[in-house]
Design a protein around this motif. Sequence first.
Motif, short mmCIF file in Angstrom:
data_model
loop_
_atom_site.label_atom_id
_atom_site.label_comp_id
_atom_site.label_asym_id
_atom_site.label_seq_id
_atom_site.Cartn_x
_atom_site.Cartn_y
_atom_site.Cartn_z
N LEU A 218 -2.25 9.49 9.94
CA LEU A 218 -1.76 10.55 9.06
C LEU A 218 -0.61 10.03 8.20
CD1 LEU A 218 -1.60 13.54 8.17
CD2 LEU A 218 -0.17 13.97 10.15
N MET A 219 0.32 9.31 8.84
CA MET A 219 1.47 8.76 8.11
C MET A 219 1.02 7.75 7.07
SD MET A 219 4.17 8.26 11.18
CE MET A 219 4.99 9.65 11.93
N ILE A 220 0.08 6.90 7.44
CA ILE A 220 -0.37 5.86 6.51
C ILE A 220 -1.09 6.49 5.31
CG2 ILE A 220 -1.93 3.88 6.25
CD1 ILE A 220 -1.31 3.25 9.25
N ILE A 221 -2.01 7.41 5.60
CA ILE A 221 -2.76 8.03 4.51
C ILE A 221 -1.81 8.82 3.60
CG2 ILE A 221 -4.58 9.69 3.92
CD1 ILE A 221 -5.89 9.01 6.62
N ALA A 222 -0.88 9.55 4.22
CA ALA A 222 0.05 10.37 3.42
C ALA A 222 0.90 9.48 2.52
CB ALA A 222 0.93 11.21 4.34
N THR A 223 1.31 8.32 3.04
CA THR A 223 2.13 7.41 2.25
C THR A 223 1.34 6.86 1.05
OG1 THR A 223 3.38 6.76 4.21
CG2 THR A 223 3.50 5.28 2.31
#
Lengths: 264, 248
Positions: A218-223
Amino acid sequence: MLELFQYQFMQRALIAAVLVSISCGVVGSYVVIKKIVSLSGAISHAAFGGVGLGYFLGVNPVLAAIPFSIISAISIGGVKQITNISEDTAIGILWSVGMAIGVIFINLTPGYAPDLFSYLFGSILTVSNTDLYIMFVLDLVIIAIVFLFRREFLAVSFDEEFSNVVGLHALLVYMLLLALVALSVVVLIKVVGVILIRALFTIPAAISKQYTYNLRNLMIIATILAIILTSLGLILSFIFNLASGATIVMVLAAAFLISYYIKG
Amino acid sequence: MTLKAVEINHLSIKFNEQLILNDINFSIEEKDFMAIIGPNGGGKTTLLKVILGLLTPDEGKVKVFGKDPKKAKDLMGYLPQRLDFDHDFPINVFETVLMGRYHGLLKKYSNQDHKAVIQALKDVEMDELKDRQISKLSGGQMQRVFIARAIVRDPKLLIMDEPMASIDPEMQHSFYELMSRLKNKMAIVLVSHDVGAVSTHVDKIACLNQKLYYHGPVEDSAEGLEEVYHCPIELISHGIPHRVLKEH
């Protein structure tokens, strides 16, 4: 279009977009899953008090916002435990008091505050090298804290009571998480301004949450999503000569609607 | 001398000047299976939270295996009542149960922890769904996952708040089967407002409505129940196939 990036301010703006995206992708994921969006709004508005103080003392307003936002974050987190004031009430009070303090300090400062508006609504094109260094260092701090305390943050975001049962000090971890939000606010303040920060915390993570059930992903995609969307907003604002912060927010909102339509 | 799992003496607790628990005295032996029943708002959850060390009593003493509850956290497993968390939370079954093995700040989960999670999931027959995201579970499956999270530390005392609330009737049987396996290893205390749900598997029963009215083996408790509920016992012991109380 590439000639846009011959300009130094445009290069800085693009670097700023990346630095901002890292911070809002990582911290925004927690903001969304822990459902502390309005709390993050209060912290960002309280940070404006620090900006005013910075003007008054003649120091970099972004630096002055750091202690201000951290103190406000921790006091909102602790208020429920120490007093019988509800978190909701504390959010409402701190939100406007922070702004009021900022305005009063600016009143007290002799002369005119030229780029005051940029702290309210953001101005990615006026980001200085110093701002970039501050944002870079804060991003590193944020990533380090998240890496070290990822287990605790996950547990507290999911189930505070159970965290206490297994011997985790949920309140301290929650406060640390809010301090992280505060640092992230400082990273974002120059780019989108205190009023528009919440859109960056919420929208990239909310879109990404539709596509993954794993917090790290989630963090990677959001970034990545935030990098694409803020850069797009930056370019559009330049082409159409619109305010950058507002344009970025409108691009985010459009992306949210499209993704909701596709998924829904 | 064997230590008692829980020993409570003259426990009282107030919220906003209102007495929630009044002079509670009771104990739970090792490997006892005890049910505490009582009406909603009778202080059942509060009592469990005191045992768990989440609340500090205003008066009285609470010991868990002879220790202060806050220092006995490693010995307790907990199944909370509310399941009103965010079902869309980005976490799967395995990660949810793994949290039950939390060791402390900055400490990694070991291979042993991973094995314990698989074992706990096997115990509740959920190991095949370990990678599933929690929003894709039924209410009953979700409850099993939370039971796994409660037993994954190998607790000596398992504390369950309304465990039957989200279990469908067909699952009740397998739930009690699991409990009867577990009670060879640990003391179990559960609270419930539904007397019919409490089965013959329970060794002891107590009634809580601000005061703890009765404490003892299941068969003799008819009078105690009447006193708490102020109504005839037949009305509340409606779970005929799992009748708790003998006819009288």
